[in-house]
Design an enzyme around this catalytic site. Structure first.
Site, short mmCIF file in Angstrom:
data_model
loop_
_atom_site.label_atom_id
_atom_site.label_comp_id
_atom_site.label_asym_id
_atom_site.label_seq_id
_atom_site.Cartn_x
_atom_site.Cartn_y
_atom_site.Cartn_z
N GLN A 117 0.83 -1.21 0.00
CA GLN A 117 0.00 0.00 0.00
C GLN A 117 0.86 1.26 0.00
OE1 GLN A 117 -2.84 0.42 3.20
NE2 GLN A 117 -2.90 2.62 2.86
N CYS A 123 -6.51 1.43 2.65
CA CYS A 123 -6.45 0.09 3.24
C CYS A 123 -7.70 -0.71 2.95
CB CYS A 123 -6.19 0.16 4.74
SG CYS A 123 -7.47 0.95 5.70
N HIS A 197 -8.35 0.46 10.67
CA HIS A 197 -7.53 -0.15 9.62
C HIS A 197 -8.12 -1.50 9.20
CE1 HIS A 197 -3.97 -0.84 7.26
NE2 HIS A 197 -3.63 -1.92 7.95
N ASP A 213 -1.83 -7.55 4.57
CA ASP A 213 -1.92 -6.15 4.96
C ASP A 213 -0.86 -5.40 4.17
OD1 ASP A 213 -1.71 -3.65 6.21
OD2 ASP A 213 -1.91 -4.46 8.24
#
Length: 264
Positions: A117, A123, A197, A213
Site C-alpha cells: 500500500q 487500506c 484499519h 496487509d
C-alpha cells in the site's frame, strides 16, 4: 467477538467505520476517501471491477455463535477485519516484522497475491483487492474486466512497481471513489487521518491461511487450513487472537465481513 460497529446499512451515529490506511503511509503521492465497511457497498464495488456476481460480501456478526454463522453462505473465501489502530497493534506489528525480509515475489505463480500500500487511506481497497485476487475468488474474475486487466499489468511487477500500477489505474480510482461516496456514514476527506484499519485473511491456493496487509512487509502465513474455509474453527482462532490482543487497548470498534457465495 465484539459486535460489528456497522449496521446492515453500514454505519452508526455513535461509531465511525471508515477506516484509514494512514497507519504507516507517509508522504503518499495519492490519497483515497476511506472506504466504509459496508458489505453491500463492497459487493457493488467488486462487481463493477469484474468479479463474478456469484460472490458477495456478507456481515459476520459472530465467529463463535453457530446460529449466526449458519446464515453465511459457504465456503467463505476471505475475511476482512476492521479494527482500531492501537499502541499494542503498532508494537506487535513492528516486533513481528523486525526479522522479516521485504517481500519480493512476482509473476503468475505468486501465491498468495500481495499488494503493497502506497496510497493513503486505501487500506479498504487494498483489503478488498486481497480478498478477490486470491484463492478461488481469483478464478471468478471476468475476462476483459477492469480487474482482470489490472492483474495482468500488476502481477509481473515487483511490489513497488505493482503499487505504482495501482496508483496509476484510473479505473480503480474511479470505482473506489464511486463506492466510497455512496456509504451511509459521513464521507471524510481523502487526506483525513483516521485510526481504523483493514486487514484481510484469505485461503490461498496452497490451502494456507494468510494475513494480508499492505502496510506489512509481505504476506503472513497463519497455518494450513486443509479442506476448511476461512470461517472454520482453526481460521477463526487466528482472527480471535488478533481481536483479543487489540481489545486490551480498551477500544471495541471491530467489524468483520466475509467474501462468500451470494444469496441470490
Amino acid at each position: 467477538m465484539a459486535e460489528p460497529v456497522h449496521s446492515a446499512e453500514g454505519g452508526t451515529a455513535e461509531t465511525p467505520n471508515t477506516p484509514s490506511a494512514s497507519v504507516d503511509v507517509r508522504k503518499a503521492r495519492k490519497a483515497f476517501i476511506p472506504l466504509e465497511c459496508n458489505p453491500e457497498l463492497m459487493t457493488s464495488l467488486v462487481h463493477k471491477l469484474g468479479l463474478s456476481k456469484n460472490l458477495a460480501f456478507h456481515d459476520v456478526f459472530s465467529i463463535s455463535d453457530p446460529e449466526l454463522l449458519a446464515f453465511i453462505p459457504r465456503p467463505a473465501l476471505a475475511l476482512l477485519l476492521v479494527f482500531p489502530v492501537s499502541e499494542s497493534y503498532q508494537q506487535h506489528r513492528i516486533a513481528e516484522d523486525a526479522g522479516k525480509e521485504e517481500y519480493s515475489k512476482q509473476g503468475d505463480g505468486e501465491d498468495p497475491v500481495w499488494f503493497k500500500q502506497t496510497i493513503k487511506n486505501a487500506c479498504g481497497m487494498i483489503g478488498v483487492l486481497h480478498a478477490v485476487c486470491n484463492g478461488a475468488a481469483r478464478d471468478m474474475i471476468g475476462d476483459g474486466s477492469s480487474l482482470k486487466e489490472l492483474l495482468s499489468k500488476a502481477l509481473p511487477l515487483p511490489p513497488l512497481e505493482r503499487a505504482q500500477a495501482l496508483e496509476d489505474s484510473q479505473e480503480l480510482a474511479s470505482a473506489h471513489k464511486s463506492a466510497a461516496t455512496l456509504g451511509s456514514s459521513a464521507v471524510p476527506d481523502a487526506e483525513a487521518d483516521v485510526d481504523l484499519h483493514y486487514v484481510c485473511f484469505v485461503k490461498a491456493k496452497d490451502n494456507h491461511l494468510y494475513e494480508l496487509d499492505g502496510q506489512r512487509k509481505g504476506p503472513l502465513d497463519r497455518g494450513d487450513l486443509g479442506d476448511c474455509d476461512v470461517l472454520s474453527e482453526q481460521a477463526v482462532k487466528v482472527v480471535q487472537r488478533f481481536i483479543d490482543r487489540e481489545k486490551e487497548s480498551g477500544r471495541l470498534e471491530f467489524s468483520l465481513v466475509t467474501l462468500a457465495p451470494g444469496m441470490d
